[in-house]
Scaffold this motif. Structure first.
Motif, PDB file in Angstrom:
ATOM      1  N   LEU A 137      -2.864 -10.759   9.100  1.00 34.89           N
ATOM      2  CA  LEU A 137      -4.054 -10.122   8.951  1.00 34.89           C
ATOM      3  C   LEU A 137      -4.122  -8.610   8.373  1.00 34.89           C
ATOM      4  N   CYS A 138      -3.076  -7.969   9.351  1.00 35.43           N
ATOM      5  CA  CYS A 138      -2.745  -6.681   8.972  1.00 35.43           C
ATOM      6  C   CYS A 138      -2.187  -6.460   7.650  1.00 35.43           C
ATOM      7  N   LEU A 139      -1.448  -7.206   7.147  1.00 33.55           N
ATOM      8  CA  LEU A 139      -0.944  -7.426   5.770  1.00 33.55           C
ATOM      9  C   LEU A 139      -1.974  -7.449   4.763  1.00 33.55           C
ATOM     10  N   LEU A 140      -3.173  -8.142   5.124  1.00 35.44           N
ATOM     11  CA  LEU A 140      -4.080  -8.490   4.546  1.00 35.44           C
ATOM     12  C   LEU A 140      -5.020  -7.143   4.163  1.00 35.44           C
ATOM     13  N   ALA A 141      -4.920  -5.978   5.115  1.00 33.49           N
ATOM     14  CA  ALA A 141      -5.625  -5.040   5.061  1.00 33.49           C
ATOM     15  C   ALA A 141      -5.444  -4.253   3.828  1.00 33.49           C
ATOM     16  N   PRO A 142      -6.410  -3.422   3.159  1.00 35.21           N
ATOM     17  CA  PRO A 142      -6.188  -2.830   1.958  1.00 35.21           C
ATOM     18  C   PRO A 142      -5.651  -1.541   2.203  1.00 35.21           C
ATOM     19  N   ARG A 143      -4.764  -1.085   1.117  1.00 32.11           N
ATOM     20  CA  ARG A 143      -4.014   0.039   1.394  1.00 32.11           C
ATOM     21  C   ARG A 143      -4.946   1.197   1.288  1.00 32.11           C
ATOM     22  N   GLU A 144      -4.543   2.312   2.090  1.00 33.74           N
ATOM     23  CA  GLU A 144      -5.311   3.501   1.977  1.00 33.74           C
ATOM     24  C   GLU A 144      -5.273   4.354   0.874  1.00 33.74           C
ATOM     25  N   ARG A 145      -6.305   4.911   0.610  1.00 38.38           N
ATOM     26  CA  ARG A 145      -6.473   5.676  -0.857  1.00 38.38           C
ATOM     27  C   ARG A 145      -5.359   7.016  -0.951  1.00 38.38           C
ATOM     28  N   ARG A 146      -4.894   7.482  -1.939  1.00 44.84           N
ATOM     29  CA  ARG A 146      -4.110   8.525  -1.977  1.00 44.84           C
ATOM     30  C   ARG A 146      -5.492   9.789  -2.349  1.00 44.84           C
ATOM     31  N   GLY A 147      -4.868  10.799  -1.659  1.00 44.49           N
ATOM     32  CA  GLY A 147      -5.644  12.189  -1.826  1.00 44.49           C
ATOM     33  C   GLY A 147      -5.344  12.615  -3.407  1.00 44.49           C
ATOM     34  N   PHE A 148      -6.418  13.424  -3.615  1.00 41.60           N
ATOM     35  CA  PHE A 148      -6.151  14.302  -4.918  1.00 41.60           C
ATOM     36  C   PHE A 148      -5.237  15.096  -4.994  1.00 41.60           C
TER      37      PHE A 148
END
Length: 148
Positions: A137-148
């Motif tokens: 379930l942890c691996l199915l979590a979406p990746r965090e967004r990269r900042g600008f």
């Protein structure tokens, strides 16, 4: 990966490592099951008590596979690698699946009749299986967004 996901993967790796040395079904632990019996099946006429009484070296038992899975999950946590995490989870679930398949093919009637006693106190199975499911379930979590 997110920091919370890293923390949960670390907890899952610890749960899998600790659960490796606990009972999986009845009194059978991962260190009692040789890899050859997972590959070829349990010999006919052998009881669960005889499997539990086997003295198998750690290098040739299911315990080494589950400890390797815990190590891979730990490395996935430390380096933030989703690939290592998926590898560890899939190998762990496959090894538990093969164990369940081999136990079902050899001890089907006993497991169906005595499941109340065989699955009471099997905290090793719950720790390993639960750790792998939470890691999935942890691996199915979406990746965090990269900042600008």
């Amino acid at each position: 990966m997110r920091t919370f996901v890293h923390l949960l993967l670390l907890v899952c790796a610890v749960a899998v490592a600790v659960g490796t040395f606990g009972p999986l079904i009845g009194t059978v632990e991962a260190r009692h099951v040789p890899l050859t019996e997972l590959r070829d099946g349990f010999p006919a006429g052998r009881s669960l008590e005889q499997i539990q009484a086997q003295s198998v070296s750690l290098q040739t038992s299911l315990a080494v596979v589950l400890l390797a899975v815990a190590a891979v999950l730990l490395l996935a946590t430390l380096f933030g690698s989703r690939l290592l995490g998926w590898l560890g989870v899939l190998v762990g679930l496959a090894s538990l699946g093969v164990l369940a398949w081999r136990l079902d093919s050899s001890f089907d009637s006993r497991i169906r009749n005595d499941y109340h006693t065989l699955f009471s106190g099997t905290w090793g199975l719950y720790a390993v299986g639960g750790g792998l499911v939470v890691a999935l379930l942890c691996l199915l979590a979406p990746r965090e967004r990269r900042g600008f």
